[in-house]
Scaffold this motif. Structure first.
Motif, PDB file in Angstrom:
ATOM      1  N   LYS A  27     -15.579 -15.847  12.956  1.00 35.20           N
ATOM      2  CA  LYS A  27     -15.490 -14.711  12.277  1.00 35.20           C
ATOM      3  C   LYS A  27     -14.430 -13.869  12.959  1.00 35.20           C
ATOM      4  N   PHE A  28     -13.891 -13.000  12.116  1.00 36.44           N
ATOM      5  CA  PHE A  28     -12.838 -11.871  12.320  1.00 36.44           C
ATOM      6  C   PHE A  28     -13.133 -10.617  11.620  1.00 36.44           C
ATOM      7  N   TYR A  29     -12.792  -9.646  12.340  1.00 36.55           N
ATOM      8  CA  TYR A  29     -13.074  -8.297  11.760  1.00 36.55           C
ATOM      9  C   TYR A  29     -11.890  -7.754  11.773  1.00 36.55           C
ATOM     10  N   LEU A  30     -11.709  -7.029  10.428  1.00 34.12           N
ATOM     11  CA  LEU A  30     -10.177  -6.411  10.332  1.00 34.12           C
ATOM     12  C   LEU A  30     -10.218  -4.816   9.687  1.00 34.12           C
ATOM     13  N   ASP A  31      -9.538  -4.168  10.280  1.00 33.82           N
ATOM     14  CA  ASP A  31      -9.328  -2.765   9.554  1.00 33.82           C
ATOM     15  C   ASP A  31      -7.963  -2.674   8.982  1.00 33.82           C
ATOM     16  N   ALA A  32      -7.646  -2.148   7.965  1.00 36.46           N
ATOM     17  CA  ALA A  32      -6.488  -1.769   7.368  1.00 36.46           C
ATOM     18  C   ALA A  32      -6.043  -0.531   6.946  1.00 36.46           C
ATOM     19  N   GLU A  33      -4.963   0.245   7.582  1.00 35.54           N
ATOM     20  CA  GLU A  33      -4.719   1.500   7.398  1.00 35.54           C
ATOM     21  C   GLU A  33      -3.208   1.772   6.559  1.00 35.54           C
ATOM     22  N   LEU A  34      -3.411   2.376   5.290  1.00 34.31           N
ATOM     23  CA  LEU A  34      -2.109   2.412   4.621  1.00 34.31           C
ATOM     24  C   LEU A  34      -1.697   3.560   4.428  1.00 34.31           C
ATOM     25  N   LYS A  35      -0.718   4.059   4.607  1.00 34.74           N
ATOM     26  CA  LYS A  35      -0.006   5.408   4.625  1.00 34.74           C
ATOM     27  C   LYS A  35       0.974   5.373   3.634  1.00 34.74           C
ATOM     28  N   MET A  36       0.722   6.654   2.811  1.00 32.35           N
ATOM     29  CA  MET A  36       1.777   6.926   1.451  1.00 32.35           C
ATOM     30  C   MET A  36       2.334   8.282   1.683  1.00 32.35           C
ATOM     31  N   ASP A  37       3.320   8.774   1.269  1.00 35.17           N
ATOM     32  CA  ASP A  37       3.966  10.085   1.165  1.00 35.17           C
ATOM     33  C   ASP A  37       3.148  10.715  -0.140  1.00 35.17           C
ATOM     34  N   GLU A  38       2.374  11.826   0.246  1.00 33.20           N
ATOM     35  CA  GLU A  38       1.914  12.439  -1.249  1.00 33.20           C
ATOM     36  C   GLU A  38       2.941  12.913  -2.230  1.00 33.20           C
ATOM     37  N   ASN A  39       4.116  12.905  -1.730  1.00 33.90           N
ATOM     38  CA  ASN A  39       5.113  13.316  -2.836  1.00 33.90           C
ATOM     39  C   ASN A  39       5.771  12.177  -3.442  1.00 33.90           C
ATOM     40  N   SER A  40       5.482  10.913  -3.032  1.00 33.61           N
ATOM     41  CA  SER A  40       6.066   9.877  -3.425  1.00 33.61           C
ATOM     42  C   SER A  40       5.517   9.184  -4.753  1.00 33.61           C
ATOM     43  N   ALA A  41       4.267   9.634  -4.972  1.00 35.34           N
ATOM     44  CA  ALA A  41       3.694   9.253  -6.376  1.00 35.34           C
ATOM     45  C   ALA A  41       2.585  10.238  -6.780  1.00 35.34           C
ATOM     46  N   ASP A  42       2.391  10.276  -7.934  1.00 34.82           N
ATOM     47  CA  ASP A  42       1.366  10.984  -8.693  1.00 34.82           C
ATOM     48  C   ASP A  42      -0.135  10.589  -8.501  1.00 34.82           C
ATOM     49  N   LEU A  43      -0.567  11.019  -7.452  1.00 37.57           N
ATOM     50  CA  LEU A  43      -1.886  10.632  -6.945  1.00 37.57           C
ATOM     51  C   LEU A  43      -2.932  10.723  -7.908  1.00 37.57           C
ATOM     52  N   ASN A  44      -2.885  11.506  -8.977  1.00 30.97           N
ATOM     53  CA  ASN A  44      -3.607  11.511 -10.021  1.00 30.97           C
ATOM     54  C   ASN A  44      -3.634  10.112 -11.039  1.00 30.97           C
ATOM     55  N   GLU A  45      -2.781   9.478 -10.816  1.00 37.18           N
ATOM     56  CA  GLU A  45      -2.473   8.468 -11.821  1.00 37.18           C
ATOM     57  C   GLU A  45      -3.021   6.865 -10.863  1.00 37.18           C
ATOM     58  N   PHE A  46      -3.860   6.190 -11.336  1.00 38.59           N
ATOM     59  CA  PHE A  46      -4.538   5.227 -10.819  1.00 38.59           C
ATOM     60  C   PHE A  46      -3.422   4.343 -10.023  1.00 38.59           C
ATOM     61  N   GLU A  47      -2.324   3.869 -10.829  1.00 42.00           N
ATOM     62  CA  GLU A  47      -1.376   3.043 -10.882  1.00 42.00           C
ATOM     63  C   GLU A  47      -0.490   3.308  -9.495  1.00 42.00           C
ATOM     64  N   GLU A  48      -0.487   4.733  -9.347  1.00 38.83           N
ATOM     65  CA  GLU A  48       0.513   5.336  -8.333  1.00 38.83           C
ATOM     66  C   GLU A  48      -0.091   5.451  -7.070  1.00 38.83           C
ATOM     67  N   GLY A  49      -1.741   5.393  -6.991  1.00 34.78           N
ATOM     68  CA  GLY A  49      -2.282   5.351  -5.769  1.00 34.78           C
ATOM     69  C   GLY A  49      -2.400   3.981  -4.973  1.00 34.78           C
ATOM     70  N   ILE A  50      -3.162   3.948  -4.015  1.00 35.81           N
ATOM     71  CA  ILE A  50      -3.449   2.611  -3.538  1.00 35.81           C
ATOM     72  C   ILE A  50      -4.534   1.851  -4.098  1.00 35.81           C
ATOM     73  N   ASN A  51      -4.464   0.882  -4.682  1.00 34.47           N
ATOM     74  CA  ASN A  51      -5.469  -0.055  -5.073  1.00 34.47           C
ATOM     75  C   ASN A  51      -6.351  -0.651  -3.999  1.00 34.47           C
ATOM     76  N   THR A  52      -7.244  -0.411  -3.478  1.00 33.11           N
ATOM     77  CA  THR A  52      -8.121  -0.950  -2.408  1.00 33.11           C
ATOM     78  C   THR A  52      -8.688  -2.332  -2.640  1.00 33.11           C
ATOM     79  N   ALA A  53      -8.856  -2.623  -3.984  1.00 35.04           N
ATOM     80  CA  ALA A  53      -9.374  -3.872  -4.349  1.00 35.04           C
ATOM     81  C   ALA A  53      -8.241  -5.111  -4.230  1.00 35.04           C
ATOM     82  N   ARG A  54      -6.934  -4.583  -4.712  1.00 35.58           N
ATOM     83  CA  ARG A  54      -5.998  -5.354  -4.597  1.00 35.58           C
ATOM     84  C   ARG A  54      -5.518  -5.584  -2.720  1.00 35.58           C
ATOM     85  N   VAL A  55      -5.587  -4.456  -2.149  1.00 36.35           N
ATOM     86  CA  VAL A  55      -5.578  -4.703  -0.808  1.00 36.35           C
ATOM     87  C   VAL A  55      -6.183  -5.539   0.015  1.00 36.35           C
TER      88      VAL A  55
END
Length: 120
Positions: A27-55
């Motif tokens: 067994k391995f346990y893993l944490d992932a932390e992803l950072k994005m600039d709030e100005n680089s994307a429209d955070l109201n649009e799903f496609e522009e945010g971070i898709n955690t299922a894809r991650v």
């Protein structure tokens, strides 16, 4: 900066320095932390945010289909893949915990942390 974290994902995988670790798995346990600039994307649009299922799927694929002897190399492969495949991510931090270590002492786990930034 906007940070998205996925914590304590568990995978049964075949990584390790010793051959028996890569044959028997553990067994391995893993944490992932992803950072994005709030100005680089429209955070109201799903496609522009971070898709955690894809991650999760990207991480799962690497954990379950590849084998690494060194945890830092595993972390680099995951971080680089996330930077390449996930929109608008500027920095990734991966923490991998390995509870079953061939150490003659009482420990909870060994943890490796990898920090990678998108090259501009």
């Amino acid at each position: 900066m906007v940070t998205v974290r996925i914590s304590n994902m568990m995978f049964y995988a075949y990584h390790g320095y010793y051959e028996y670790e890569r044959e028997q798995g553990q067994k391995f346990y893993l944490d992932a932390e992803l950072k994005m600039d709030e100005n680089s994307a429209d955070l109201n649009e799903f496609e522009e945010g971070i898709n955690t299922a894809r991650v999760y799927e990207i991480i799962k694929n690497i954990m379950e289909t590849q084998r690494f002897q060194v945890m830092s190399k595993l972390g680099i492969a995951i971080a680089d893949s996330l930077l390449e495949k996930v929109n608008n991510v500027e920095e990734v931090i991966i923490r991998i915990r390995k509870p079953a270590m061939p150490i003659s002492g009482c420990i909870d786990y060994i943890e490796t942390e990898v920090v990678r930034k998108k090259q501009i």
